[in-house]
Design a protein around this motif. Structure first.
Motif, short mmCIF file in Angstrom:
data_model
loop_
_atom_site.label_atom_id
_atom_site.label_comp_id
_atom_site.label_asym_id
_atom_site.label_seq_id
_atom_site.Cartn_x
_atom_site.Cartn_y
_atom_site.Cartn_z
N LEU A 28 0.81 -1.22 0.00
CA LEU A 28 0.00 0.00 0.00
C LEU A 28 0.85 1.28 0.00
N THR A 29 2.16 1.15 0.15
CA THR A 29 3.03 2.33 0.22
C THR A 29 3.67 2.69 -1.11
N ARG A 30 3.17 2.13 -2.21
CA ARG A 30 3.71 2.37 -3.55
C ARG A 30 5.16 1.90 -3.67
N PRO A 31 5.45 0.68 -3.34
CA PRO A 31 6.85 0.24 -3.39
C PRO A 31 7.34 0.07 -4.82
N ARG A 32 8.63 0.04 -4.94
CA ARG A 32 9.29 -0.35 -6.19
C ARG A 32 9.83 -1.74 -5.94
N ILE A 33 9.39 -2.70 -6.74
CA ILE A 33 9.77 -4.09 -6.55
C ILE A 33 10.65 -4.51 -7.72
N LEU A 57 2.94 -12.52 -11.43
CA LEU A 57 1.56 -13.00 -11.29
C LEU A 57 1.14 -13.06 -9.82
N GLY A 58 2.00 -13.60 -8.97
CA GLY A 58 1.67 -13.72 -7.55
C GLY A 58 1.50 -12.38 -6.87
N ILE A 59 2.41 -11.44 -7.14
CA ILE A 59 2.33 -10.11 -6.53
C ILE A 59 1.11 -9.37 -7.06
N THR A 60 0.86 -9.46 -8.35
CA THR A 60 -0.30 -8.79 -8.94
C THR A 60 -1.60 -9.33 -8.36
N ALA A 61 -1.69 -10.65 -8.21
CA ALA A 61 -2.89 -11.25 -7.62
C ALA A 61 -3.08 -10.78 -6.18
#
Length: 140
Positions: free
Chosen positions: A97-102, A114-118
């Motif tokens: 929720l903090t707008r991270p950069r992954i 896919l996992g993070i998006t889900a």
């Protein structure tokens, strides 16, 4: 996502995956990998991939185009669910929720993506700021 009158996409969050998000992820992958799973040489190619993992011959796995669809069909579903479960934990969802950069590094980061998006679909809304995901493939 659905389109509004202005042409902008409306984020539907939890509606995207429905009441069984893990099954929805698997259904997407099953449809995407159907051709690979029906290959007559699937078992043989998979055994070759497993042998190359044992030998630590990653180039032999990921730089051979005929291996990629078999690898995807065999390994991505489990890994995608693992990442989904991991990023569904409250501690990590609060970070999302903090707008991270992954940054995802590896030999194809489709599972991570896919996992993070889900997982994001479970918590994000129209007024949530976007998450930036950079994917760096092994072969790039």
């Amino acid at each position: 996502m659905s389109e509004t009158m202005s042409g902008a996409s409306e984020f539907r969050g939890k509606d995207v995956l429905g009441k069984a998000p893990q099954q929805s992820v698997l259904n997407v992958l099953r449809m995407s990998c159907a051709d690979a799973m029906q290959r007559p040489d699937f078992a043989e190619r998979l055994q070759d991939i497993k042998q190359k993992f044992y030998e630590r011959d990653f180039d032999g796995i990921f730089l051979e185009p005929s291996n990629l669809s078999v690898y995807t069909a065999q390994y991505v579903p489990r890994r995608a669910l693992c990442y989904y479960d991991l990023f569904s934990h409250p501690q990590l969802q609060s970070i999302l929720l903090t707008r991270p950069r992954i940054l995802c590094l590896g030999a194809g980061s489709g599972s991570e993506l896919l996992g993070i998006t889900a997982a994001c679909c479970q918590i994000l809304s129209d007024n949530t700021h976007p998450i930036t995901i950079h994917s760096q493939d092994y072969a790039d």
